[in-house]
Design a protein around this motif. Structure first.
Motif, PDB file in Angstrom:
ATOM      1  N   SER A   1       1.377  -0.672  -0.245  1.00  0.00           N
ATOM      2  CA  SER A   1       0.079   0.568   0.321  1.00  0.00           C
ATOM      3  C   SER A   1       0.727   1.447  -0.022  1.00  0.00           C
ATOM      4  O   SER A   1       0.139   2.834  -0.665  1.00  0.00           O
ATOM      5  CB  SER A   1      -0.657  -0.394   0.891  1.00  0.00           C
ATOM      6  OG  SER A   1      -1.947  -0.723   1.200  1.00  0.00           O
ATOM      7  N   ILE A   2       1.910   0.846   0.642  1.00  0.00           N
ATOM      8  CA  ILE A   2       2.899   2.220   0.598  1.00  0.00           C
ATOM      9  C   ILE A   2       4.610   2.092   0.883  1.00  0.00           C
ATOM     10  O   ILE A   2       4.429   0.647   0.858  1.00  0.00           O
ATOM     11  CB  ILE A   2       2.906   3.322   1.827  1.00  0.00           C
ATOM     12  CG1 ILE A   2       3.083   2.410   2.687  1.00  0.00           C
ATOM     13  CG2 ILE A   2       1.517   3.582   1.603  1.00  0.00           C
ATOM     14  CD1 ILE A   2       3.193   2.663   4.786  1.00  0.00           C
ATOM     15  N   SER A   3       4.882   2.454   0.245  1.00  0.00           N
ATOM     16  CA  SER A   3       7.020   2.434   0.332  1.00  0.00           C
ATOM     17  C   SER A   3       7.889   3.558   1.280  1.00  0.00           C
ATOM     18  O   SER A   3       6.818   4.993   1.410  1.00  0.00           O
ATOM     19  CB  SER A   3       7.580   3.387  -1.525  1.00  0.00           C
ATOM     20  OG  SER A   3       6.420   2.605  -2.404  1.00  0.00           O
ATOM     21  N   VAL A   4       8.590   3.760   1.715  1.00  0.00           N
ATOM     22  CA  VAL A   4       9.297   4.508   2.881  1.00  0.00           C
ATOM     23  C   VAL A   4      10.467   4.158   2.113  1.00  0.00           C
ATOM     24  O   VAL A   4      10.873   3.872   1.534  1.00  0.00           O
ATOM     25  CB  VAL A   4       9.216   3.535   4.221  1.00  0.00           C
ATOM     26  CG1 VAL A   4       9.523   4.493   5.424  1.00  0.00           C
ATOM     27  CG2 VAL A   4       7.611   2.439   4.236  1.00  0.00           C
ATOM     28  N   ILE A   5      10.966   5.915   2.508  1.00  0.00           N
ATOM     29  CA  ILE A   5      12.190   6.124   2.316  1.00  0.00           C
ATOM     30  C   ILE A   5      13.145   6.713   3.107  1.00  0.00           C
ATOM     31  O   ILE A   5      12.617   7.510   4.178  1.00  0.00           O
ATOM     32  CB  ILE A   5      11.763   7.838   0.703  1.00  0.00           C
ATOM     33  CG1 ILE A   5      11.252   7.847  -0.370  1.00  0.00           C
ATOM     34  CG2 ILE A   5      13.366   8.109   0.597  1.00  0.00           C
ATOM     35  CD1 ILE A   5      11.600   6.365  -1.062  1.00  0.00           C
ATOM     36  N   ASP A   6      14.285   5.869   3.493  1.00  0.00           N
ATOM     37  CA  ASP A   6      14.749   5.780   4.480  1.00  0.00           C
ATOM     38  C   ASP A   6      16.151   7.069   4.643  1.00  0.00           C
ATOM     39  O   ASP A   6      16.630   6.821   3.120  1.00  0.00           O
ATOM     40  CB  ASP A   6      15.520   4.722   4.967  1.00  0.00           C
ATOM     41  CG  ASP A   6      16.003   4.780   6.697  1.00  0.00           C
ATOM     42  OD1 ASP A   6      16.180   6.336   6.926  1.00  0.00           O
ATOM     43  OD2 ASP A   6      16.579   3.975   6.386  1.00  0.00           O
ATOM     44  N   THR A   7      15.870   7.850   5.491  1.00  0.00           N
ATOM     45  CA  THR A   7      16.954   9.238   4.698  1.00  0.00           C
ATOM     46  C   THR A   7      18.625   8.966   5.558  1.00  0.00           C
ATOM     47  O   THR A   7      18.375   8.356   6.492  1.00  0.00           O
ATOM     48  CB  THR A   7      16.936  10.594   4.537  1.00  0.00           C
ATOM     49  OG1 THR A   7      16.390  10.691   6.147  1.00  0.00           O
ATOM     50  CG2 THR A   7      15.545  10.627   3.357  1.00  0.00           C
ATOM     51  N   PRO A   8      20.300   9.665   5.023  1.00  0.00           N
ATOM     52  CA  PRO A   8      21.030   9.475   6.342  1.00  0.00           C
ATOM     53  C   PRO A   8      20.699  10.502   7.337  1.00  0.00           C
ATOM     54  O   PRO A   8      20.071  11.198   6.991  1.00  0.00           O
ATOM     55  CB  PRO A   8      21.822  10.068   5.290  1.00  0.00           C
ATOM     56  CG  PRO A   8      21.893   9.848   3.693  1.00  0.00           C
ATOM     57  CD  PRO A   8      19.920  10.030   3.724  1.00  0.00           C
ATOM     58  N   GLY A   9      21.161  10.036   7.856  1.00  0.00           N
ATOM     59  CA  GLY A   9      20.679  10.933  10.216  1.00  0.00           C
ATOM     60  C   GLY A   9      21.748  11.391   9.268  1.00  0.00           C
ATOM     61  O   GLY A   9      22.829  12.560   8.993  1.00  0.00           O
ATOM     62  N   ILE A  10      20.869  13.300   9.293  1.00  0.00           N
ATOM     63  CA  ILE A  10      21.231  14.541   9.868  1.00  0.00           C
ATOM     64  C   ILE A  10      22.726  14.813  10.588  1.00  0.00           C
ATOM     65  O   ILE A  10      22.456  14.325  11.795  1.00  0.00           O
ATOM     66  CB  ILE A  10      20.974  16.014   9.792  1.00  0.00           C
ATOM     67  CG1 ILE A  10      19.348  15.436   8.158  1.00  0.00           C
ATOM     68  CG2 ILE A  10      20.909  17.446  10.102  1.00  0.00           C
ATOM     69  CD1 ILE A  10      18.100  16.217   8.959  1.00  0.00           C
ATOM     70  N   LEU A  11      23.486  15.416   9.934  1.00  0.00           N
ATOM     71  CA  LEU A  11      24.624  15.298  11.480  1.00  0.00           C
ATOM     72  C   LEU A  11      24.831  16.977  11.773  1.00  0.00           C
ATOM     73  O   LEU A  11      23.665  17.464  11.629  1.00  0.00           O
ATOM     74  CB  LEU A  11      25.968  15.388  10.070  1.00  0.00           C
ATOM     75  CG  LEU A  11      26.337  14.571   8.798  1.00  0.00           C
ATOM     76  CD1 LEU A  11      27.270  14.585   8.601  1.00  0.00           C
ATOM     77  CD2 LEU A  11      26.502  13.294   9.698  1.00  0.00           C
ATOM     78  N   SER A  12      25.244  16.524  13.475  1.00  0.00           N
ATOM     79  CA  SER A  12      25.456  18.064  13.859  1.00  0.00           C
ATOM     80  C   SER A  12      26.866  18.256  14.835  1.00  0.00           C
ATOM     81  O   SER A  12      27.952  17.277  14.310  1.00  0.00           O
ATOM     82  CB  SER A  12      24.930  17.805  15.163  1.00  0.00           C
ATOM     83  OG  SER A  12      25.180  16.415  15.823  1.00  0.00           O
ATOM     84  N   GLY A  13      27.352  19.331  14.726  1.00  0.00           N
ATOM     85  CA  GLY A  13      28.693  18.895  15.379  1.00  0.00           C
ATOM     86  C   GLY A  13      29.478  19.592  14.029  1.00  0.00           C
ATOM     87  O   GLY A  13      29.407  19.547  13.357  1.00  0.00           O
ATOM     88  N   GLU A  14      30.826  18.889  14.266  1.00  0.00           N
ATOM     89  CA  GLU A  14      31.927  18.612  13.696  1.00  0.00           C
ATOM     90  C   GLU A  14      31.641  17.934  12.086  1.00  0.00           C
ATOM     91  O   GLU A  14      32.084  18.384  10.787  1.00  0.00           O
ATOM     92  CB  GLU A  14      32.803  18.660  13.967  1.00  0.00           C
ATOM     93  CG  GLU A  14      34.047  19.460  15.035  1.00  0.00           C
ATOM     94  CD  GLU A  14      34.107  20.545  14.268  1.00  0.00           C
ATOM     95  OE1 GLU A  14      35.320  20.430  12.983  1.00  0.00           O
ATOM     96  OE2 GLU A  14      33.955  21.745  15.110  1.00  0.00           O
TER      97      GLU A  14
END
Length: 535
Positions: free
Chosen positions: A148-161
């Motif tokens: 019924s649906i598709s799911v898009i997983d994305t890279p983790g958004i980075l923080s700090g350095e």
């Protein structure tokens, strides 16, 4: 079959017949909107042209969040199954965009092969180059949820350095591309990591104009105490308010979306209720898919119209021979004034205009002398589409909804609490006593009987007027008491006997405890002496 006829004689001699909403949207785009987009280089400034797969694909859910907020675990929780390419860990594990889709066999399709498949809605991602395509895969597997649906997983958004290291492609632009095409965007936050990094802030701003698709999940909420959870929730709302510039409050779901035991079970009921609300929202996507595509096409058409006015206004101001470069710089610097002039001349809302800075940046590399002048016929075709064709398609949307069975997402976690004792609210409120042999109202019936006999019953029954005097003491509104009366007066004689009166008081107690009344009286609440009477 469904059909609607475009009977406006001004438009066509032979009226068009559209059998489905999808077919209608595809034809309208190609015949009326696409010519306008191509004439004014819309695809170079905003979004690539739509393809057949964009109209035919299943609803998509885009998951976005900083690393280790539980995005991949969330998908695993929904599917109740591992998917190819899945990696879960506290460090930034998912370094690719993974489109989790239905397939007869498990496997991974790499990005470069994916963007040449005409059946997949990803062909236009080719524009982001090899640096992105090497980080894009499609994980296929047989799973009922993915039917019924598709799911898009994305890279983790980075923080700090970490966010200073370039990804090699425009991460925010890729997310914006997906945002235009998905049905739901879920922003995940970890209850322990509420800081919104520069990259995350940039991503959320890239989702502007798609606020209606955004839902927020405060994940891992079982790891903190109730008092801390209240503070974290408040801090999250404050942080979002600074970035998402809308007067409306974004819906935030609180829970722990994985299959491990709750660390702090104090808020179990809250998590269950929030999970059910989120699941209902996701389950409604197939039903609303056609309406979403219609809505997105209208948004695209409005932007294409404004873009045409901007491009033609710039073309009109350009000299034919000398001073082209100086004039180009002058026009780009005064683009804000051109926006205001177009706004006044064509009565266009300021919210329909593209980002001023983005347009100025993109215009730097364009040859303004090659822009097209205003072509009224192209604009009239789009106006006609918005005024007539879209309205007719809306009728067809409603027809399709009534003619076909209600499509909802099934399988996986969606079926886990559907029936049985672990369903949300099972055994609570009006459902209390559902598994018991004894009539649940009998527990408090002696107390209700004492009140009943003070109301001067005649032939074992009290009148509506006498019952009302007692029932209004609950201070519930008349609309609620009226519904309780209809549920309790089982034999519909306008009077209540002792069992019906006890039932009415039980339903009042259910409502006062904060539960909803059932639309119909459940079988276990029917008094034993009346269970043979047809309702």
């Amino acid at each position: 079959m469904f059909s609607w006829l475009g009977s406006d004689d001004r438009r066509k001699k032979d009226p068009e017949v559209f059998q489905t909403v999808t077919e209608g949207l595809r034809k309208l785009y190609k015949t009326k909107l696409l010519p306008l987009e191509e004439s004014y280089k819309f695809h170079e400034f905003h979004s690539p042209a739509l393809e057949d797969a964009d109209f035919d694909n299943k609803p998509m859910v885009l998951l976005v969040g900083q690393y280790s907020t539980g995005k991949t675990s969330f998908i695993r929780y929904l599917l109740e199954q591992d998917f190819p390419g899945m990696r879960i860990g506290p460090e930034p594990t998912t370094d690719s965009f993974i489109a989790v889709m239905h397939g007869d066999t498990e496997g991974i399709i790499p990005g470069n092969a994916l963007v040449v498949d005409p059946k997949k809605p990803f062909r236009k991602l080719n524009a982001f180059g090899n640096a992105y395509l090497n980080r894009f895969v499609c994980a296929q597997l047989p799973n009922p949820v993915l039917e019924s649906i598709s799911v898009i997983d994305t890279p983790g958004i980075l923080s700090g350095e970490k966010q200073r290291i370039s990804r090699g492609y425009d991460f925010a632009a890729v997310l914006e591309w997906f945002a235009e095409r998905v049905d739901r965007i879920i922003l995940l936050f970890d209850a322990h990591k509420l800081d919104i990094s520069d990259e995350f802030s940039e991503v959320i701003k890239a989702l502007k104009n798609h606020e209606d698709k955004i839902r927020v999940v405060l994940n891992k909420a079982d790891q903190i105490e109730t008092q801390q959870l209240m503070r974290v929730y408040g801090a999250l709302m404050w942080s979002l308010g600074k970035i998402v510039n809308t007067p409306e409050v974004i819906r935030v779901y609180i829970g722990s979306f994985w299959s491990h035991p709750l660390l702090i079970p104090d808020n179990r009921k809250l998590f269950e209720a929030e999970e059910q609300d989120l699941f209902k929202d996701i389950q409604s996507l197939p039903r609303n898919a056609a309406l979403r595509k219609l809505n997105d096409l209208i948004k695209r058409a409005r932007l294409a119209k404004v873009h045409a006015y901007i491009i033609s206004a710039l073309k009109k101001e350009m000299p034919s021979v000398f001073g082209k470069e100086n004039k180009k710089k002058e026009l780009i610097n005064s683009l804000g004034d051109i926006y205001k002039r177009i706004e006044r001349e064509h009565q266009i809302s300021p919210g329909d205009f593209p980002s001023l800075k983005k347009m100025q940046d993109l215009l730097q590399s364009q040859d303004l002398t090659k822009f097209q002048p205003l072509k009224p016929k192209l604009l009239e075709a789009v106006d006609d589409m918005l005024a007539s064709d879209i309205a007719s398609l809306m009728v067809l949307v409603r027809q399709e909804e009534t003619q076909r069975p209600n499509p909802v997402v099934k399988g996986g976690a969606f079926d886990g609490t559907l029936n049985g004792p672990f369903g949300h609210g099972y055994g609570e409120g009006a459902g209390e006593g559902i598994d018991e042999a004894e009539w649940v109202v009998a527990r408090d019936k002696p107390a209700y009987d004492e009140i009943f006999y003070t109301l001067s019953p005649v032939n074992g029954k009290v009148t509506g007027a006498n019952a009302k005097r007692e029932m209004v003491k609950s201070k519930l509104p008349n609309t609620v008491l009226g519904k309780i009366w209809k549920l309790a007066d089982i034999d519909k004689d306008g009077m209540l006997d002792d069992e019906e009166f006890a039932l009415a008081n039980h339903l009042i107690k259910v409502k006062l405890e904060g539960h909803e009344l059932p639309p119909e009286l459940p079988a276990h609440l029917v008094p034993p002496t009346k269970r043979k009477i047809p309702e």
